[in-house]
Design a protein around this motif. Structure first.
Motif, PDB file in Angstrom:
ATOM      1  N   UNK A  75      59.382  11.588  42.268  1.00  0.00           N
ATOM      2  CA  UNK A  75      58.446  12.140  41.289  1.00  0.00           C
ATOM      3  C   UNK A  75      58.276  11.205  40.101  1.00  0.00           C
ATOM      4  N   UNK A  76      59.342  10.503  39.726  1.00  0.00           N
ATOM      5  CA  UNK A  76      59.226   9.520  38.647  1.00  0.00           C
ATOM      6  C   UNK A  76      58.284   8.393  39.044  1.00  0.00           C
ATOM      7  N   UNK A  77      58.408   7.928  40.287  1.00  0.00           N
ATOM      8  CA  UNK A  77      57.496   6.885  40.782  1.00  0.00           C
ATOM      9  C   UNK A  77      56.061   7.409  40.834  1.00  0.00           C
ATOM     10  N   UNK A  78      55.897   8.664  41.264  1.00  0.00           N
ATOM     11  CA  UNK A  78      54.564   9.275  41.310  1.00  0.00           C
ATOM     12  C   UNK A  78      53.957   9.375  39.917  1.00  0.00           C
ATOM     13  N   UNK A  79      54.777   9.715  38.932  1.00  0.00           N
ATOM     14  CA  UNK A  79      54.285   9.824  37.557  1.00  0.00           C
ATOM     15  C   UNK A  79      53.807   8.481  37.032  1.00  0.00           C
ATOM     16  N   UNK A  80      54.600   7.435  37.260  1.00  0.00           N
ATOM     17  CA  UNK A  80      54.206   6.095  36.820  1.00  0.00           C
ATOM     18  C   UNK A  80      52.923   5.661  37.521  1.00  0.00           C
ATOM     19  N   UNK A  81      52.832   5.941  38.818  1.00  0.00           N
ATOM     20  CA  UNK A  81      51.639   5.574  39.583  1.00  0.00           C
ATOM     21  C   UNK A  81      50.417   6.329  39.083  1.00  0.00           C
ATOM     22  N   UNK A  82      50.580   7.622  38.816  1.00  0.00           N
ATOM     23  CA  UNK A  82      49.446   8.436  38.367  1.00  0.00           C
ATOM     24  C   UNK A  82      48.918   7.959  37.019  1.00  0.00           C
ATOM     25  N   UNK A  83      49.816   7.706  36.076  1.00  0.00           N
ATOM     26  CA  UNK A  83      49.377   7.242  34.765  1.00  0.00           C
ATOM     27  C   UNK A  83      48.733   5.857  34.849  1.00  0.00           C
ATOM     28  N   UNK A  84      49.258   5.011  35.737  1.00  0.00           N
ATOM     29  CA  UNK A  84      48.674   3.678  35.912  1.00  0.00           C
ATOM     30  C   UNK A  84      47.258   3.776  36.472  1.00  0.00           C
ATOM     31  N   UNK A  85      47.085   4.605  37.499  1.00  0.00           N
ATOM     32  CA  UNK A  85      45.761   4.765  38.104  1.00  0.00           C
ATOM     33  C   UNK A  85      44.780   5.374  37.108  1.00  0.00           C
ATOM     34  N   UNK A  86      45.211   6.392  36.376  1.00  0.00           N
ATOM     35  CA  UNK A  86      44.309   7.050  35.423  1.00  0.00           C
ATOM     36  C   UNK A  86      43.877   6.098  34.318  1.00  0.00           C
ATOM     37  N   UNK A  87      44.819   5.324  33.776  1.00  0.00           N
ATOM     38  CA  UNK A  87      44.471   4.377  32.714  1.00  0.00           C
ATOM     39  C   UNK A  87      43.549   3.281  33.226  1.00  0.00           C
ATOM     40  N   UNK A  88      43.872   2.744  34.401  1.00  0.00           N
ATOM     41  CA  UNK A  88      43.056   1.667  34.971  1.00  0.00           C
ATOM     42  C   UNK A  88      41.655   2.153  35.321  1.00  0.00           C
ATOM     43  N   UNK A  89      41.562   3.340  35.941  1.00  0.00           N
ATOM     44  CA  UNK A  89      40.255   3.869  36.319  1.00  0.00           C
ATOM     45  C   UNK A  89      39.413   4.166  35.085  1.00  0.00           C
ATOM     46  N   UNK A  90      40.013   4.745  34.060  1.00  0.00           N
ATOM     47  CA  UNK A  90      39.247   5.090  32.869  1.00  0.00           C
ATOM     48  C   UNK A  90      38.709   3.830  32.185  1.00  0.00           C
ATOM     49  N   UNK A  91      39.538   2.818  32.034  1.00  0.00           N
ATOM     50  CA  UNK A  91      39.088   1.586  31.391  1.00  0.00           C
ATOM     51  C   UNK A  91      38.011   0.889  32.233  1.00  0.00           C
ATOM     52  N   UNK A  92      38.205   0.864  33.546  1.00  0.00           N
ATOM     53  CA  UNK A  92      37.239   0.209  34.432  1.00  0.00           C
ATOM     54  C   UNK A  92      35.906   0.933  34.435  1.00  0.00           C
ATOM     55  N   UNK A  93      35.942   2.248  34.582  1.00  0.00           N
ATOM     56  CA  UNK A  93      34.704   3.028  34.631  1.00  0.00           C
ATOM     57  C   UNK A  93      33.963   2.984  33.300  1.00  0.00           C
TER      58      UNK A  93
END
Length: 235
Positions: A29-47
């Motif tokens: 779950x810790x790995x999932x949390x890091x992955x989720x925040x990374x994807x959300x930040x990257x997607x938001x900045x890219x979009x």
């Protein structure tokens, strides 16, 4: 107040009280949390960057007197932007002119317009796929994390009751540590799932709005090109 907070068990204590399965699930779950925040930040900045580019490119295209006369070599083709969609329509137009000559009949105009619209529609579909890239990963984290937490809790409670049954001492003092450690996986899962589902819904809505805006801008560009084709009648 300070003494009360100091006496409260820490998450690390709950982690130590968890069984092996619970600890593994918390780490996942810790790995999932890091992955989720990374994807959300990257997607938001890219979009957000792509959205700004689309707006700027539409303003530039609206200032041009003739879209059909734009050179392919001078046209920007930034991937996943409005310029790429316009470029695909422009390629279809120049290919039509190269193969069949300038559209000067009703049939040739209709064929040229149809090819331009189809080319731009295909490019919009490709762009939509690029916009949704990595959203499956984020959606999987949103869906799977609560079930991982539930699995850890059920497994931990089952293990705690099993240990008490084998030891023959069913007091609350012996049962509580195992149950509290098992509940840690549920808390961890909620801490992963809640921000992830909020971010997922926000990004998905933003993507849908971007695709709608892209389709509207592409329609406006196609109408301008078709208008220029109608006015290019040599007769």
């Amino acid at each position: 107040m300070v003494s009360i907070l100091a006496a409260m068990p820490t998450p690390m204590l709950y982690f130590e009280q968890s069984n092996l399965i619970g600890k593994l699930i918390v780490m996942v779950l810790l790995i999932c949390s890091i992955s989720a925040w990374t994807v959300m930040a990257w997607k938001w900045l890219t979009l957000r960057n792509l959205h700004k580019q689309n707006k700027a490119q539409m303003r530039q295209l609206s200032k041009l007197d003739s879209l059909c006369s734009v050179s392919l070599s001078q046209q920007s083709t930034t991937p996943a932007t409005l310029s790429k969609v316009f470029h695909s329509g422009l390629v279809a137009y120049h290919q039509e002119v190269r193969v069949f000559g300038p559209p000067c009949t009703d049939h040739s105009r209709a064929r040229c317009k149809r090819n331009i619209e189809n080319a731009m529609s295909r490019e919009i579909a490709k762009t939509g796929i690029l916009y949704e890239n990595w959203m499956t990963t984020l959606g999987s984290i949103v869906t799977a994390s609560p079930f991982l937490g539930l699995l850890g809790t059920v497994w931990g409670v089952m293990d705690a009751f099993g240990s008490v049954a084998q030891g023959g001492n069913a007091t609350l003092q012996h049962l509580a540590p195992g149950v509290s450690g098992a509940l840690l996986t549920t808390v961890a899962a909620l801490l992963v799932a809640i921000p992830s589902v909020v971010g997922y819904n926000y990004i998905v809505t933003f993507i849908k709005n971007m695709i709608v805006e892209l389709e509207n801008d592409a329609t406006e560009i196609a109408e301008q090109i078709e208008h220029e084709i109608d006015l290019s009648d040599p007769s």
